[in-house]
Motif scaffolding. Structure first.
Motif, PDB file in Angstrom:
ATOM      1  N   LYS A  64       0.789  -1.025  -0.279  1.00 50.98           N
ATOM      2  CA  LYS A  64      -0.008   0.475   0.096  1.00 50.98           C
ATOM      3  C   LYS A  64       0.601   1.666  -0.254  1.00 50.98           C
ATOM      4  O   LYS A  64       1.678   1.385   0.362  1.00 50.98           O
ATOM      5  N   ILE A  65       0.319   2.039  -1.182  1.00 45.88           N
ATOM      6  CA  ILE A  65       1.479   3.395  -0.675  1.00 45.88           C
ATOM      7  C   ILE A  65       0.678   4.155  -0.082  1.00 45.88           C
ATOM      8  O   ILE A  65      -0.739   4.722   0.062  1.00 45.88           O
ATOM      9  N   PRO A  66       1.290   5.367   0.436  1.00 47.88           N
ATOM     10  CA  PRO A  66       0.831   6.188   1.412  1.00 47.88           C
ATOM     11  C   PRO A  66      -0.214   7.143  -0.054  1.00 47.88           C
ATOM     12  O   PRO A  66      -0.010   7.305  -0.860  1.00 47.88           O
ATOM     13  N   THR A  67      -1.890   8.479   1.352  1.00 45.09           N
ATOM     14  CA  THR A  67      -2.222   8.483  -0.528  1.00 45.09           C
ATOM     15  C   THR A  67      -2.907  10.000   0.924  1.00 45.09           C
ATOM     16  O   THR A  67      -3.948  10.196  -0.077  1.00 45.09           O
ATOM     17  N   GLU A  68      -2.517   9.952   1.982  1.00 40.66           N
ATOM     18  CA  GLU A  68      -2.646  10.954   3.030  1.00 40.66           C
ATOM     19  C   GLU A  68      -3.904  11.225   3.016  1.00 40.66           C
ATOM     20  O   GLU A  68      -4.616  11.921   3.298  1.00 40.66           O
ATOM     21  N   MET A  69      -4.559  10.316   3.160  1.00 43.36           N
ATOM     22  CA  MET A  69      -6.410  10.623   3.516  1.00 43.36           C
ATOM     23  C   MET A  69      -7.085  11.601   4.336  1.00 43.36           C
ATOM     24  O   MET A  69      -7.941  11.600   4.478  1.00 43.36           O
ATOM     25  N   GLU A  70      -6.360  10.992   5.405  1.00 40.43           N
ATOM     26  CA  GLU A  70      -6.506  11.723   6.366  1.00 40.43           C
ATOM     27  C   GLU A  70      -6.220  12.709   6.744  1.00 40.43           C
ATOM     28  O   GLU A  70      -6.409  13.151   8.246  1.00 40.43           O
ATOM     29  N   SER A  71      -5.288  13.800   5.871  1.00 44.25           N
ATOM     30  CA  SER A  71      -4.583  15.295   6.765  1.00 44.25           C
ATOM     31  C   SER A  71      -5.101  15.491   5.617  1.00 44.25           C
ATOM     32  O   SER A  71      -4.446  16.939   5.128  1.00 44.25           O
ATOM     33  N   GLN A  72      -6.052  15.392   4.584  1.00 44.84           N
ATOM     34  CA  GLN A  72      -6.333  16.423   3.452  1.00 44.84           C
ATOM     35  C   GLN A  72      -8.091  16.343   3.107  1.00 44.84           C
ATOM     36  O   GLN A  72      -8.081  15.053   3.382  1.00 44.84           O
ATOM     37  N   GLY A  73      -8.446  17.194   2.064  1.00 48.29           N
ATOM     38  CA  GLY A  73      -9.599  16.389   0.918  1.00 48.29           C
ATOM     39  C   GLY A  73     -10.829  16.582   2.249  1.00 48.29           C
ATOM     40  O   GLY A  73     -11.387  17.539   3.139  1.00 48.29           O
ATOM     41  N   VAL A  74     -11.089  15.938   2.431  1.00 47.31           N
ATOM     42  CA  VAL A  74     -12.764  15.420   2.393  1.00 47.31           C
ATOM     43  C   VAL A  74     -13.157  15.062   4.395  1.00 47.31           C
ATOM     44  O   VAL A  74     -13.948  16.203   4.913  1.00 47.31           O
ATOM     45  N   PHE A  75     -11.948  15.352   4.417  1.00 44.53           N
ATOM     46  CA  PHE A  75     -11.957  14.435   5.954  1.00 44.53           C
ATOM     47  C   PHE A  75     -11.142  15.910   6.700  1.00 44.53           C
ATOM     48  O   PHE A  75     -11.865  15.094   8.738  1.00 44.53           O
ATOM     49  N   VAL A  76     -11.318  16.849   6.669  1.00 43.56           N
ATOM     50  CA  VAL A  76     -10.775  17.867   8.099  1.00 43.56           C
ATOM     51  C   VAL A  76     -11.383  19.333   6.337  1.00 43.56           C
ATOM     52  O   VAL A  76     -11.784  19.405   5.904  1.00 43.56           O
ATOM     53  N   ALA A  77     -11.436  20.097   8.396  1.00 49.70           N
ATOM     54  CA  ALA A  77     -12.186  21.291   7.849  1.00 49.70           C
ATOM     55  C   ALA A  77     -11.280  22.250   8.556  1.00 49.70           C
ATOM     56  O   ALA A  77     -10.724  22.256   9.253  1.00 49.70           O
ATOM     57  N   HIS A  78     -11.042  23.091   7.347  1.00 53.54           N
ATOM     58  CA  HIS A  78     -10.499  23.532   6.882  1.00 53.54           C
ATOM     59  C   HIS A  78     -11.072  24.946   7.206  1.00 53.54           C
ATOM     60  O   HIS A  78     -10.520  26.167   7.166  1.00 53.54           O
ATOM     61  N   TYR A  79     -11.875  25.976   6.980  1.00 51.67           N
ATOM     62  CA  TYR A  79     -12.909  27.186   6.993  1.00 51.67           C
ATOM     63  C   TYR A  79     -11.907  27.845   8.146  1.00 51.67           C
ATOM     64  O   TYR A  79     -11.967  28.740   8.064  1.00 51.67           O
TER      65      TYR A  79
END
Length: 458
Positions: A64-79
């Motif tokens: 498995k190659i890392p994909t940073e799923m837990e640190s960007q995109g739809v899983f984190v609120a940035h507003y």
């Protein structure tokens, strides 16, 4: 007899026709995709190639190659971390934390300056369209490669013998320029986060900018991916215990030095400023995004529909002119009526069983009030979530038959009011007629009650 009494008579008449309404189907506005693409598997990488001795001795890695799923995109609120001074302008309402949160939510479910689709209830949305958004929002696999002497090599040799490096090499030799790669399970996770669970995804659907490789379980983007910054222009929002709605127009910012771009309903693109936004946005359609509140607190998209247009001062949403013609639905009294609800179908001979009754004529009079929808708008009618549906076959002498499909809830583009939708086929052409739902609420309520009765018991 007034309209309300006619509806009562009609309801009683149809109740006699279809006792109990068991098996009533739920209306659906989802268009069936005609382009299920087997050719999308253009490189399921099924072509067998001769292996060298070196390759036979050193099997390819599938780690498995890392994909940073837990640190960007739809899983984190940035507003909450946004620099509000650097944000694009909002001309139509004052901003607060809720508005900024909704802006980010809309950005997460939008990949273009047009809504992903128009639907009422996520189960009625085109899965094809939603899958494209999920692909656009999925973080790519962290695999860096370079081309050396016509061959793909992993940067740093971390994944030199990885199946995905081999996949990229095979596709390069076939003339396909692939860049970012996404794991299928990551796309599924993003889809679930944005649009909820319960639907079976078909990865064979047409996604024009992507290839799908079933054996490796990945998507790959064709060529270089262009990132777009979509900026929702909010008109207003509502917040309840179970859902939130936000009314908006969609704009785009190319870079921080340029004004916002807006594509008008007629297809022209304009630059917005504090001086011209009223002139440019007056009369433009406003879209309402509905989000359901999930148990863990995040919002899941449930509907997108047009609820009107901006008034001349851009201070309120108003209905646009109804796209209706003067033509009404004209029907003769049939000899027999067959009413179908889901798997249940009941027919009666009107001459034999209802001779002398006026219920049928009340029905025909009611349908005669329906107005025809203009050809330019008839394809945009939306069937509401949970709409109940009946099919009525009117049989005449000489084996002639007219079939009507009646939906208990539908919408016209740019108009907030709900309607009863009546569809009738004239040859291969389906004509749409509408009746204001509020005027015939008894019939609508009856159809909805049938829908509830038809639900299977747990």
């Amino acid at each position: 007899m007034n309209k309300k009494q006619q509806v009562v008579a009609l309801t009683l008449a149809i109740t006699l026709l279809l006792s109990g309404c068991s098996g009533l189907t739920i209306g659906s506005s989802e268009k069936q995709e005609q382009d299920t693409q087997q050719s999308l598997n253009v490189g399921q990488s099924t072509a067998q190639e001769e292996k060298t001795e070196e390759e036979q001795e050193e099997p390819l890695s599938n780690e498995k190659i890392p994909t940073e799923m837990e640190s960007q995109g739809v899983f984190v609120a940035h507003y909450q971390d946004w620099d509000r001074e650097s944000l694009p302008s909002q001309y139509l309402m004052e901003m607060d934390d809720t508005a900024l949160m909704l802006i980010e939510q809309v950005q997460n479910v939008t990949a273009d300056t047009q809504p992903v689709d128009l639907f009422d209830g996520i189960e009625h949305a085109s899965m094809n369209s939603l899958l494209r958004v999920a692909l656009d929002k999925t973080p790519a696999i962290d695999l860096e490669v370079e081309v050396v002497d016509g061959r793909i090599e992993a940067v740093g040799e971390n994944y030199a013998n990885h199946v995905l490096t081999k996949l990229l090499q095979n596709e390069l030799e076939e003339g396909r320029d692939l860049r970012e790669i996404y794991y299928q399970e990551d796309v599924t996770a993003v889809y679930s986060q944005l649009f909820g669970e319960g639907r079976t995804l078909s990865f064979q659907d047409l996604c024009p900018n992507y290839y799908y490789y079933a054996r490796e379980g990945v998507f790959a983007h064709k060529g270089e991916k262009t990132e777009r910054f979509i900026w929702p222009m909010l008109v207003g929002y509502t917040d309840s215990k179970v859902s939130m709605t936000v009314d908006l127009l969609l704009t785009e910012r190319v870079d921080e030095t340029q004004p916002l771009l807006y594509t008008k309903a007629d297809g022209t693109q304009v630059e917005l400023s504090a001086e011209n936004y009223v002139e440019e946005l007056a009369g433009e359609p406003v879209y309402r995004y509905t989000f359901d509140k999930a148990q863990d607190g995040h919002l899941v998209l449930d509907g997108v529909r047009c609820v009107g247009v901006l008034n001349n001062s851009c201070t309120d949403i108003v209905d646009q002119e109804e796209p209706l013609e003067d033509d009404t639905l004209s029907l003769e009294a049939p000899e027999k009526v067959t009413v179908t609800s889901g798997e249940e179908s009941t027919s009666i001979d009107l001459q034999a069983e209802y001779e002398g009754t006026t219920a049928l004529y009340y029905l025909l009079d009611l349908l005669g009030d329906a107005q025809k929808v203009e050809d330019s708008a008839k394809e945009e009618i939306l069937i509401g979530r949970g709409a109940a549906a009946l099919t009525m076959d009117l049989d005449y002498t000489g084996e002639e038959q007219v079939q009507l499909k009646v939906y208990s809830q539908s919408y016209l583009p740019g108009i907030a009011q709900s309607y009863l939708l009546i569809q009738i086929a004239e040859g291969n052409d389906v004509q749409n007629y509408v009746l204001p739902q509020d005027d015939y609420f008894l019939l609508t309520d009856w159809m909805q009650a049938c829908s509830i009765d038809a639900q299977p018991e747990n």
